[in-house]
Design an enzyme around this catalytic site. Sequence first.
Site, PDB file in Angstrom:
ATOM      1  N   TYR A 167       0.822  -1.209   0.000  1.00 58.39           N
ATOM      2  CA  TYR A 167       0.000   0.000   0.000  1.00 58.39           C
ATOM      3  C   TYR A 167       0.862   1.268   0.000  1.00 58.39           C
ATOM      4  O   TYR A 167       0.597   2.217  -0.742  1.00 58.39           O
ATOM      5  CB  TYR A 167      -0.915  -0.033   1.223  1.00 58.39           C
ATOM      6  N   LYS A 171       0.915   4.086  -2.925  1.00 61.88           N
ATOM      7  CA  LYS A 171       0.458   5.442  -2.652  1.00 61.88           C
ATOM      8  C   LYS A 171       1.554   6.484  -2.883  1.00 61.88           C
ATOM      9  O   LYS A 171       1.269   7.610  -3.307  1.00 61.88           O
ATOM     10  CB  LYS A 171      -0.081   5.525  -1.219  1.00 61.88           C
TER      11      LYS A 171
END
Length: 306
Positions: A167, A171
């Site tokens: 993640y 991001k």
Amino acid sequence: MPDTRPLDGKALLVTGAGGGIGRAIAIEAAKAGAMVVVNDLGATLDGHRTSSAAAEATVSEIEAAGGRAVTNGDDVSRPEGAQAMVRAATDAFGRLDAVVNNAGILRDCFFHKMTSEDFDAVIKVHLYGAFNVSRAAADVMRQQNSGSLIHMTSTSGLVGNLAQANYSAAKLGVTALSKSIALDLARWNIRSNCIAPFAWSRMTSSIKVDSPEQEARVNRMKEMLPEKIAPLTLYLASDIGCETTGQIFAVRNNEIFLMSQSRPTRSVHHSPGWDFNSIANYAIPALRESYHALDISADVFAWDPI
């Protein structure tokens, strides 16, 4: 007199709008006058498809309030899915003025336990998803000579977090993608910005509570409503926000932050050139004072939300 419909006549595509932040943005955009494509494939938190009921519920709520919206259930991780959702906007509304890349999944685990499949799945939805939808939208926006792309990033990538290598990588990659889009598409008056949202949603509800400190942190997060992310998003989508591009913001309850971007913080120079010993004896001791701590998002945003 305040403008209560700053998006009047605009067409927006919001991905992952069946719940949480995406739903709040879609509903508030419709209240502001926008026509909205509500995209959500109805996936579980880890990305397995279920049904389109959540997207349909968001559309029903918008229509009940007198707004215009259509449902789309395509997958952001597939280029053809992104193209289909952009076509849904142009078929229904004749244009596409803004995209909110919000769709996301989580497959959290510590790095030494993370599988290639878990890494790939999260990268595909967040990073590939932002690319796929933005790329499909760019063709329409270039013809219009205007547009706004708004990407949801995270302080997990901007600062760091435990058990989120997939993640975090996705991001932080989204922020670099956004900057490149802003640079490449500026000539067509297309802007690109990021928002790191702090809000209680399906994504944050997976946080493990295994200590009193973590329980207190989660309780603070529950006070941060998804609706708090909408105003800045709508500003960036509006004509009034046309001069803002290439930026990274964070929204934390009633706080808005302009986040830093990587720039040199300290330098050293050695006229003869560097070798192993001179680096060990001079360069690193001089640079060490500016090292970043091995902190996580909760360490940086340690105060209670206002």
